[in-house]
Motif scaffolding. Sequence first.
Motif, mmCIF file in Angstrom:
data_model
loop_
_atom_site.group_PDB
_atom_site.id
_atom_site.type_symbol
_atom_site.label_atom_id
_atom_site.label_comp_id
_atom_site.label_asym_id
_atom_site.label_seq_id
_atom_site.Cartn_x
_atom_site.Cartn_y
_atom_site.Cartn_z
ATOM 1 N N TYR A 23 0.845 -1.199 0.000
ATOM 2 C CA TYR A 23 0.000 0.000 0.000
ATOM 3 C C TYR A 23 0.881 1.249 0.000
ATOM 4 C CZ TYR A 23 -3.712 3.249 1.210
ATOM 5 O OH TYR A 23 -4.595 4.311 1.196
ATOM 6 N N ALA A 24 1.897 1.262 0.853
ATOM 7 C CA ALA A 24 2.794 2.415 0.937
ATOM 8 C C ALA A 24 3.498 2.658 -0.398
ATOM 9 C CB ALA A 24 3.822 2.212 2.048
ATOM 10 N N GLU A 25 3.936 1.586 -1.048
ATOM 11 C CA GLU A 25 4.609 1.732 -2.341
ATOM 12 C C GLU A 25 3.658 2.293 -3.398
ATOM 13 O OE1 GLU A 25 7.947 -1.795 -1.909
ATOM 14 O OE2 GLU A 25 6.026 -2.283 -2.833
ATOM 15 N N GLU A 26 2.398 1.904 -3.326
ATOM 16 C CA GLU A 26 1.415 2.343 -4.318
ATOM 17 C C GLU A 26 0.893 3.756 -4.045
ATOM 18 O OE1 GLU A 26 -3.068 1.135 -5.702
ATOM 19 O OE2 GLU A 26 -1.715 -0.472 -5.116
ATOM 20 N N VAL A 27 0.617 4.077 -2.780
ATOM 21 C CA VAL A 27 -0.078 5.317 -2.452
ATOM 22 C C VAL A 27 0.856 6.393 -1.872
ATOM 23 C CG1 VAL A 27 -1.923 6.307 -1.029
ATOM 24 C CG2 VAL A 27 -2.226 4.052 -2.086
ATOM 25 N N CYS A 28 1.804 5.995 -1.060
ATOM 26 C CA CYS A 28 2.596 6.958 -0.294
ATOM 27 C C CYS A 28 3.922 7.337 -0.951
ATOM 28 C CB CYS A 28 2.884 6.402 1.099
ATOM 29 S SG CYS A 28 1.426 5.794 1.965
ATOM 30 N N ALA A 29 4.443 6.460 -1.811
ATOM 31 C CA ALA A 29 5.802 6.622 -2.334
ATOM 32 C C ALA A 29 5.973 7.817 -3.269
ATOM 33 C CB ALA A 29 6.259 5.349 -3.036
ATOM 34 N N ALA A 30 4.898 8.386 -3.757
ATOM 35 C CA ALA A 30 5.041 9.573 -4.605
ATOM 36 C C ALA A 30 5.627 10.735 -3.808
ATOM 37 C CB ALA A 30 3.688 9.968 -5.193
ATOM 38 N N CYS A 31 5.380 10.748 -2.502
ATOM 39 C CA CYS A 31 5.871 11.837 -1.649
ATOM 40 C C CYS A 31 6.891 11.381 -0.609
ATOM 41 C CB CYS A 31 4.698 12.508 -0.932
ATOM 42 S SG CYS A 31 3.487 13.258 -2.043
ATOM 43 N N HIS A 32 6.685 10.196 -0.038
ATOM 44 C CA HIS A 32 7.527 9.698 1.054
ATOM 45 C C HIS A 32 8.499 8.632 0.569
ATOM 46 C CE1 HIS A 32 5.118 11.390 4.398
ATOM 47 N NE2 HIS A 32 4.088 11.210 3.574
ATOM 48 N N ALA A 33 9.693 8.595 1.176
ATOM 49 C CA ALA A 33 10.579 7.441 1.023
ATOM 50 C C ALA A 33 9.962 6.355 1.898
ATOM 51 C CB ALA A 33 11.986 7.772 1.488
ATOM 52 N N VAL A 34 9.547 5.265 1.295
ATOM 53 C CA VAL A 34 8.824 4.241 2.059
ATOM 54 C C VAL A 34 9.656 2.997 2.336
ATOM 55 C CG1 VAL A 34 6.581 5.041 1.263
ATOM 56 C CG2 VAL A 34 7.724 3.209 0.016
ATOM 57 N N GLN A 35 10.798 2.840 1.688
ATOM 58 C CA GLN A 35 11.637 1.657 1.888
ATOM 59 C C GLN A 35 12.504 1.817 3.132
ATOM 60 O OE1 GLN A 35 11.265 -1.035 -0.061
ATOM 61 N NE2 GLN A 35 9.737 0.133 -1.210
ATOM 62 N N GLY A 36 12.726 0.734 3.832
ATOM 63 C CA GLY A 36 13.604 0.754 4.986
ATOM 64 C C GLY A 36 14.985 1.252 4.609
ATOM 65 N N GLY A 37 15.506 2.168 5.385
ATOM 66 C CA GLY A 37 16.838 2.712 5.145
ATOM 67 C C GLY A 37 16.870 3.898 4.200
ATOM 68 N N ASP A 38 15.809 4.118 3.419
ATOM 69 C CA ASP A 38 15.768 5.285 2.528
ATOM 70 C C ASP A 38 15.522 6.534 3.356
ATOM 71 O OD1 ASP A 38 16.151 3.651 0.383
ATOM 72 O OD2 ASP A 38 14.129 3.880 -0.448
ATOM 73 N N LEU A 39 16.386 7.509 3.212
ATOM 74 C CA LEU A 39 16.299 8.700 4.050
ATOM 75 C C LEU A 39 16.006 9.984 3.266
ATOM 76 C CD1 LEU A 39 19.226 7.893 6.493
ATOM 77 C CD2 LEU A 39 16.777 7.475 6.801
ATOM 78 N N GLU A 40 15.771 9.870 1.967
ATOM 79 C CA GLU A 40 15.434 11.043 1.167
ATOM 80 C C GLU A 40 14.126 10.794 0.435
ATOM 81 O OE1 GLU A 40 18.450 12.868 -1.245
ATOM 82 O OE2 GLU A 40 20.022 12.163 0.108
ATOM 83 N N SER A 41 13.093 11.532 0.835
ATOM 84 C CA SER A 41 11.790 11.407 0.204
ATOM 85 C C SER A 41 11.762 12.177 -1.108
ATOM 86 C CB SER A 41 10.699 11.976 1.123
ATOM 87 O OG SER A 41 10.534 11.175 2.263
ATOM 88 N N PRO A 42 10.929 11.749 -2.059
ATOM 89 C CA PRO A 42 10.769 12.499 -3.301
ATOM 90 C C PRO A 42 10.305 13.937 -3.046
ATOM 91 C CG PRO A 42 9.777 10.339 -3.520
ATOM 92 C CD PRO A 42 10.171 10.500 -2.077
ATOM 93 N N LEU A 43 9.467 14.131 -2.042
ATOM 94 C CA LEU A 43 9.014 15.461 -1.655
ATOM 95 C C LEU A 43 9.736 15.829 -0.365
ATOM 96 C CD1 LEU A 43 7.014 17.784 -2.264
ATOM 97 C CD2 LEU A 43 5.364 16.578 -0.828
ATOM 98 N N PHE A 44 10.528 16.889 -0.418
ATOM 99 C CA PHE A 44 11.374 17.267 0.705
ATOM 100 C C PHE A 44 10.609 17.354 2.020
ATOM 101 C CE2 PHE A 44 13.238 20.563 3.435
ATOM 102 C CZ PHE A 44 14.471 19.994 3.675
ATOM 103 N N GLU A 45 9.383 17.897 1.988
ATOM 104 C CA GLU A 45 8.608 18.111 3.209
ATOM 105 C C GLU A 45 8.048 16.820 3.801
ATOM 106 O OE1 GLU A 45 7.858 19.618 0.268
ATOM 107 O OE2 GLU A 45 8.573 21.643 0.614
#
Length: 98
Positions: A23-45
């Motif tokens: 669900y996170a990969e489909e809905v949230c990943a456009a703005c948030h880094a959703v993978q474990g260890g990823d520390l830079e989101s696509p949307l800075f905020e």
Amino acid sequence: MVTFGLSGAGEAQEADVAAGKAYAEEVCAACHAVQGGDLESPLFEAPPFQDVADTPGMTELALSVWLQSSHPTMPNIVLEQDDMRNVVAYIRSLKGEG
């Protein structure tokens, strides 16, 4: 399948971490880094899920409230209860991976 037990209204509910991740990969990943260890989101905020998971005191209840609260930079996404339970379990499963 890895599950976390979340309680609500006095009864235990099973949450599906894999479904929460999907669900996170489909809905949230456009703005948030959703993978474990990823520390830079696509949307800075938008905080990376890893940062959210590693926030001291981030409990299942706190995550549920966070996911249900609107934020000025976040679209008003309404999660079904099962989806929210699964996303909460997924975020909690990331704790300590960063």
